[in-house]
Design a protein around this motif. Structure first.
Motif, mmCIF file in Angstrom:
data_model
loop_
_atom_site.group_PDB
_atom_site.id
_atom_site.type_symbol
_atom_site.label_atom_id
_atom_site.label_comp_id
_atom_site.label_asym_id
_atom_site.label_seq_id
_atom_site.Cartn_x
_atom_site.Cartn_y
_atom_site.Cartn_z
ATOM 1 N N ILE A 99 0.830 -1.208 0.000
ATOM 2 C CA ILE A 99 0.000 0.000 0.000
ATOM 3 C C ILE A 99 0.861 1.254 0.000
ATOM 4 O O ILE A 99 0.568 2.232 -0.701
ATOM 5 N N CYS A 132 -3.917 6.059 3.738
ATOM 6 C CA CYS A 132 -4.274 5.090 2.697
ATOM 7 C C CYS A 132 -4.399 3.665 3.222
ATOM 8 O O CYS A 132 -4.859 2.777 2.487
ATOM 9 N N SER A 135 -7.656 1.609 2.954
ATOM 10 C CA SER A 135 -8.270 1.618 1.614
ATOM 11 C C SER A 135 -9.565 2.419 1.602
ATOM 12 O O SER A 135 -10.641 1.899 1.289
ATOM 13 N N LEU A 139 -10.289 9.825 0.054
ATOM 14 C CA LEU A 139 -9.060 10.314 0.680
ATOM 15 C C LEU A 139 -9.160 11.828 0.756
ATOM 16 O O LEU A 139 -9.260 12.509 -0.271
ATOM 17 N N ILE A 163 -6.143 6.524 -7.490
ATOM 18 C CA ILE A 163 -7.286 6.336 -6.588
ATOM 19 C C ILE A 163 -8.596 6.576 -7.341
ATOM 20 O O ILE A 163 -9.555 5.811 -7.211
#
Length: 221
Positions: A99, A132, A135, A139, A163
Motif C-alpha cells: 500500500i 491510505c 483503503s 481520501l 485512486i
C-alpha cells in the motif's frame, strides 16, 4: 457519495456560513481559497474530525484523512507508526508495504527512523501513507503538498489519479493554481461561502480567480 448540507462553524467569527458540498467517487475535487477562508475547517468537518455548529455530513464508505498539522507519534519509528495504524484498521502487516510502496522510500533504514528526525516533507508523506492504509473510499487531504519536494508532487498527482481510476474519490485543499488543474471539479471558498463550483479550466487565469477580489465568476458558467 459524500454530502455536506448547510455547514456552519463559528469560532471568534463565522468561518463557514452555510456551505453545501457534494463529492462522487471517481472524482478529484479541490477546495481552494486564500489562507483563513475556511478550507481546513471544512475538510475537518467532512472527515468527521470536527462537529459543525449546524448542518449535516453524510458519507458512504470509509474516509482517510491527512490533516494540515502532523498527527504522527513523533517518538515512535516510521515502522511502529505504520504498525499502530495497521492494527487499528485491522490491516495485516503483510499488506502494508504494498500500500505504501511509492509513497514512502523503499529503504529499511528509513522505516527504523524515529518520526521526530524526519523532514517536514517525509512526515507529510508518512501521513499520506497512513491515510491510505484502510483503503478509504474517500481520501481527504488538507494542503497535502505543503513541505513536499517538487519531485514528489508529481508522484502525489499520480496517486490521486490512481485512486480515482480505482473508483474512489479524492478531496484536497490547496491555494496553488497549478495543483488545482489536477482536479475534475473545484470549489472556491471566500469569506465562508462558495463563490464557485465547477471545472477549474473554465476559470481562465486561476490565480486571478483565487486572489482577484473583483473576479466575475459568472463568466465561467
Amino acid at each position: 457519495m459524500l454530502v455536506a448540507e448547510n455547514i456552519h462553524k463559528k469560532y471568534l467569527h463565522h468561518v463557514l456560513k452555510g456551505v453545501s458540498f457534494k463529492a462522487h467517487k471517481e472524482e478529484i475535487i479541490g477546495i481552494a481559497g486564500e489562507n483563513g477562508s475556511g478550507k481546513s475547517t471544512l475538510l475537518s468537518a467532512l472527515s468527521g474530525n470536527l462537529i459543525p455548529d449546524d448542518g449535516n455530513v453524510t458519507i458512504e464508505g470509509k474516509v482517510g484523512y491527512v490533516p494540515q498539522e502532523s498527527a504522527l507519534f513523533n517518538n515512535l519509528s516510521v515502522k511502529d507508526n505504520l504498525k499502530f495504524w495497521a492494527a487499528a484498521y485491522k490491516q495485516p502487516w503483510k499488506d502494508v508495504l504494498p500500500i505504501v510502496s511509492g509513497i514512502l522510500p523503499d529503504d529499511s533504514d528509513f522505516f527504523k527512523k524515529r518520526v521526530l528526525h524526519l523532514s517536514g516533507g517525509m512526515k507529510k508523506r508518512l501521513s499520506i501513507a497512513l491515510a491510505c492504509l484502510n483503503s478509504p473510499e474517500y481520501l481527504i487531504m488538507d494542503e497535502p503538498t505543503a513541505a513536499l519536494d517538487i519531485g514528489f508532487k508529481g508522484v502525489l498527482a499520480q496517486l490521486m489519479q490512481k485512486i480515482r481510476n480505482e473508483g474512489k474519490g479524492v478531496i484536497f485543499s490547496s491555494h496553488q493554481p497549478d495543483e488545482l488543474l489536477w482536479c475534475d471539479r473545484i470549489y472556491i471558498l471566500r469569506d465562508g461561502i462558495f463563490v464557485y463550483e465547477g471545472d477549474p479550466n473554465k476559470l481562465g487565469n486561476l490565480a486571478d480567480a483565487l486572489y482577484g477580489g473583483k473576479y466575475d465568476f459568472n463568466d465561467a458558467h
